[in-house]
Every structure is written in C-alpha cells, then in structure tokens.
Scaffold this motif. Structure first.
Motif, PDB file in Angstrom:
ATOM      1  N   SER A 196     107.730   6.171  31.621  1.00 53.73           N
ATOM      2  CA  SER A 196     106.627   7.025  31.167  1.00 53.73           C
ATOM      3  C   SER A 196     106.650   8.395  31.821  1.00 53.73           C
ATOM      4  O   SER A 196     105.955   9.302  31.380  1.00 53.73           O
ATOM      5  CB  SER A 196     105.283   6.351  31.452  1.00 53.73           C
ATOM      6  OG  SER A 196     105.168   6.018  32.820  1.00 53.73           O
TER       7      SER A 196
ATOM      8  N   SER B 137      93.784   2.995  42.246  1.00 49.33           N
ATOM      9  CA  SER B 137      94.765   1.903  42.221  1.00 49.33           C
ATOM     10  C   SER B 137      95.761   2.036  43.368  1.00 49.33           C
ATOM     11  O   SER B 137      96.184   1.024  43.943  1.00 49.33           O
ATOM     12  CB  SER B 137      95.489   1.854  40.872  1.00 49.33           C
ATOM     13  OG  SER B 137      96.239   3.034  40.636  1.00 49.33           O
TER      14      SER B 137
ATOM     15  N   GLN C 255     103.408   4.643  41.847  1.00 43.02           N
ATOM     16  CA  GLN C 255     102.130   4.841  41.172  1.00 43.02           C
ATOM     17  C   GLN C 255     101.944   6.287  40.710  1.00 43.02           C
ATOM     18  O   GLN C 255     101.331   6.537  39.676  1.00 43.02           O
ATOM     19  CB  GLN C 255     100.976   4.463  42.111  1.00 43.02           C
ATOM     20  CG  GLN C 255     100.845   2.988  42.359  1.00 43.02           C
ATOM     21  CD  GLN C 255      99.406   2.509  42.192  1.00 43.02           C
ATOM     22  OE1 GLN C 255      98.542   3.215  41.680  1.00 43.02           O
ATOM     23  NE2 GLN C 255      99.168   1.292  42.610  1.00 43.02           N
TER      24      GLN C 255
ATOM     25  N   ASP D  76      97.180  -8.383  30.467  1.00 46.62           N
ATOM     26  CA  ASP D  76      96.996  -6.966  30.775  1.00 46.62           C
ATOM     27  C   ASP D  76      98.067  -6.077  30.148  1.00 46.62           C
ATOM     28  O   ASP D  76      97.940  -4.847  30.159  1.00 46.62           O
ATOM     29  CB  ASP D  76      97.007  -6.754  32.296  1.00 46.62           C
ATOM     30  CG  ASP D  76      95.842  -7.445  32.976  1.00 46.62           C
ATOM     31  OD1 ASP D  76      94.758  -7.502  32.377  1.00 46.62           O
ATOM     32  OD2 ASP D  76      96.031  -7.936  34.111  1.00 46.62           O
ATOM     33  N   PHE D  77      99.133  -6.691  29.619  1.00 50.03           N
ATOM     34  CA  PHE D  77     100.235  -5.938  29.019  1.00 50.03           C
ATOM     35  C   PHE D  77     100.541  -6.570  27.648  1.00 50.03           C
ATOM     36  O   PHE D  77     101.481  -7.357  27.518  1.00 50.03           O
ATOM     37  CB  PHE D  77     101.470  -5.973  29.924  1.00 50.03           C
ATOM     38  CG  PHE D  77     101.276  -5.319  31.258  1.00 50.03           C
ATOM     39  CD1 PHE D  77     101.586  -3.979  31.446  1.00 50.03           C
ATOM     40  CD2 PHE D  77     100.762  -6.043  32.339  1.00 50.03           C
ATOM     41  CE1 PHE D  77     101.401  -3.376  32.685  1.00 50.03           C
ATOM     42  CE2 PHE D  77     100.574  -5.450  33.571  1.00 50.03           C
ATOM     43  CZ  PHE D  77     100.890  -4.105  33.746  1.00 50.03           C
TER      44      PHE D  77
ATOM     45  N   ASP E  92     105.838   3.743  37.812  1.00 43.60           N
ATOM     46  CA  ASP E  92     106.964   4.146  36.977  1.00 43.60           C
ATOM     47  C   ASP E  92     108.262   3.981  37.771  1.00 43.60           C
ATOM     48  O   ASP E  92     108.465   4.633  38.802  1.00 43.60           O
ATOM     49  CB  ASP E  92     106.821   5.595  36.516  1.00 43.60           C
ATOM     50  CG  ASP E  92     107.855   5.936  35.458  1.00 43.60           C
ATOM     51  OD1 ASP E  92     109.019   6.177  35.839  1.00 43.60           O
ATOM     52  OD2 ASP E  92     107.521   5.949  34.270  1.00 43.60           O
TER      53      ASP E  92
ATOM     54  N   TRP F 291      98.896   5.303  33.871  1.00 42.03           N
ATOM     55  CA  TRP F 291      97.842   4.316  34.035  1.00 42.03           C
ATOM     56  C   TRP F 291      97.305   4.264  35.461  1.00 42.03           C
ATOM     57  O   TRP F 291      96.215   3.735  35.692  1.00 42.03           O
ATOM     58  CB  TRP F 291      98.342   2.923  33.663  1.00 42.03           C
ATOM     59  CG  TRP F 291      98.627   2.720  32.214  1.00 42.03           C
ATOM     60  CD1 TRP F 291      98.560   3.651  31.212  1.00 42.03           C
ATOM     61  CD2 TRP F 291      99.041   1.489  31.603  1.00 42.03           C
ATOM     62  NE1 TRP F 291      98.919   3.085  30.021  1.00 42.03           N
ATOM     63  CE2 TRP F 291      99.214   1.766  30.220  1.00 42.03           C
ATOM     64  CE3 TRP F 291      99.286   0.213  32.073  1.00 42.03           C
ATOM     65  CZ2 TRP F 291      99.618   0.776  29.319  1.00 42.03           C
ATOM     66  CZ3 TRP F 291      99.685  -0.765  31.180  1.00 42.03           C
ATOM     67  CH2 TRP F 291      99.849  -0.482  29.827  1.00 42.03           C
ATOM     68  N   CYS F 292      98.064   4.778  36.405  1.00 38.18           N
ATOM     69  CA  CYS F 292      97.701   4.646  37.821  1.00 38.18           C
ATOM     70  C   CYS F 292      96.768   5.774  38.240  1.00 38.18           C
ATOM     71  O   CYS F 292      96.808   6.870  37.682  1.00 38.18           O
ATOM     72  CB  CYS F 292      98.949   4.637  38.693  1.00 38.18           C
ATOM     73  SG  CYS F 292     100.045   3.237  38.350  1.00 38.18           S
ATOM     74  N   THR F 293      95.941   5.496  39.221  1.00 40.58           N
ATOM     75  CA  THR F 293      94.918   6.432  39.680  1.00 40.58           C
ATOM     76  C   THR F 293      94.889   6.447  41.204  1.00 40.58           C
ATOM     77  O   THR F 293      95.499   5.587  41.853  1.00 40.58           O
ATOM     78  CB  THR F 293      93.531   5.989  39.175  1.00 40.58           C
ATOM     79  OG1 THR F 293      93.185   4.737  39.823  1.00 40.58           O
ATOM     80  CG2 THR F 293      93.514   5.802  37.663  1.00 40.58           C
TER      81      THR F 293
ATOM     82  N   HIS G   7     103.070   7.190  36.984  1.00 40.71           N
ATOM     83  CA  HIS G   7     102.645   6.429  35.804  1.00 40.71           C
ATOM     84  C   HIS G   7     101.243   6.853  35.368  1.00 40.71           C
ATOM     85  O   HIS G   7     100.334   6.940  36.187  1.00 40.71           O
ATOM     86  CB  HIS G   7     102.654   4.935  36.109  1.00 40.71           C
ATOM     87  CG  HIS G   7     102.675   4.077  34.884  1.00 40.71           C
ATOM     88  ND1 HIS G   7     101.570   3.924  34.065  1.00 40.71           N
ATOM     89  CD2 HIS G   7     103.670   3.338  34.319  1.00 40.71           C
ATOM     90  CE1 HIS G   7     101.888   3.132  33.063  1.00 40.71           C
ATOM     91  NE2 HIS G   7     103.150   2.758  33.188  1.00 40.71           N
TER      92      HIS G   7
END
Length: 221
Positions: free
Chosen positions: A147, A49, A39, A173-174, A102, A44-46, A42
């Motif tokens: 990424s 998440s 995570q 979602d993708f 990632d 998109w990850c926080t 990447h």
C-alpha cells in the motif's frame, strides 16, 4: 537468525512453545527490542495502533509476553544515530519483535539503515514478526499487500527466507483474505508460499521451515 514468522502474533500455546524453544530460555530471562516501523507505511495504521503495539496492548501478543526488558527500536531514527550505537543495542537483544503494517515500507527501511545486512550475523537472535513483520523477510510480498506509494510497484522483500506468506487467512478483520484470493496471490508469487491464519506461524531455523499451527494453513509449491 532464528525466525518465527507469524500472521497474528504469539496467539496460542504451540506458537509460544516454539518461541521459548528458539530462545533457549523463558521470556522472563530475555531482552527484547520492538520495531513498529511497518505501521508508518500503511494507511490503516494510526498513532494509536502504533502505541498499542509498543505498549503491549495490541491484538497481536508480542510485547506483552513477560520479557525481562523491552526497548523501542524505530528504524526511521537510525540514520540519525551513530551506527556503532544502535548496532550494539541490536546485538545485545535476544529477540526482535517486529510489528505489521506495510511490508514493502519495512523492507525499504531495513535496507536503508543497514539492519538488513546485519541480520544474517545475528545467529542466536530470534526475529518474531507479525503479518508485514514476517512478510518483509520473504522473497516477494505480493502486489495486493503493498500500500506504500514509495514502493513504486516493487513487491520484493529481503529474501532471507525462501517462501512467501499470505497472512490473516479467513480473518473477519480482513474480508479479502480468503482462500480463493490466496490461490490467486500464490500464482502471482510464482514460488513456494504459505497461507496462514492468525493461529499459525512459520518457524525457520538453520534454513528449515516448519509450520506451527492450531488453526488453518496451506502450502503452495
């Protein structure tokens, strides 16, 4: 290792049954370590998440499967701990639950920590990956799934299996993960590969790969 390489986690009864068969006993009798490291690589990850995965509140069922115990193994911390200490934790686990993010970032830290070299020795341990947690073990990830800037364009995984994985096929979602893009990805990979939706997984035991699915998947020679 015994590998259960999923796209979306343990999302249906067929994948769950394969997991229990690989473990050799119910999840309630097994000790798990969860690995959220991918995570962190990447965009998109926080923090949220990552917490949801560790807390068993992720959309990908893994940590919340009724394990006897669950511990957290963060690869970024391992270089700062004695090898014999964290290796003992890994060897004591029945299953490693490896989150997405990632795949190149995850593969990098598996190599850097030395865990990648240990994995082939863990004959009875089950690796359950979701998305990047599965892709990191493959020969190639595919440039469109890398990424992390630190990869420098290198899309090599660990090569612990001989097939590559295109995850989240047709997931809402993708939106880019459609069959036409999977075909282009497979041509770039240039080796055996599978496109898997989130109801599908690959089971790899003793070098034999089997598709476990209640959804849509495709093999590319």
């Amino acid at each position: 290792m015994k590998l259960l390489l999923t796209s979306g986690g343990v999302t249906n009864a067929s994948i769950h049954a394969a997991l229990v068969e690989m473990l050799g006993r119910p999840t309630a009798e097994c000790r798990a370590l969860c690995i959220p490291t991918a995570q962190h690589g990447h965009p998109w990850c926080t923090p949220g998440s990552a917490w949801r995965f560790v807390a068993g509140r992720s959309p990908a069922p893994m940590v919340d499967l009724g394990w006897a115990s669950v511990g957290l193994l963060e690869l970024l911390a391992l270089p700062h701990r004695p090898r014999d200490r964290w290796e003992a934790w890994v060897r004591a686990a029945d299953v490693l639950l490896v989150d997405g993010g990632d795949a190149a970032f995850l593969a990098h830290w598996l190599r850097q920590t030395g865990l990648a070299d240990l994995l082939p020795e863990l004959k009875e341990t089950v690796w359950v990956g979701v998305s990047a947690g599965s892709m990191a073990l493959t020969p190639r990830i595919g440039s469109q799934f890398v990424s992390w800037a630190g990869a420098g364009g290198d899309d090599r995984g660990l090569g612990l299996v001989d097939v590559s994985i295109f995850p989240h096929l047709n997931s809402p979602d993708f939106p880019d993960n459609r069959m036409a893009n999977a075909e282009a990805w497979a041509a770039q990979i240039g080796g055996p590969a599978y496109a898997l939706d989130d109801q599908s997984a690959l089971q790899v035991v003793d070098g034999v790969t089997e598709v476990i699915s209640e959804g849509e998947w495709r093999a590319f020679p």
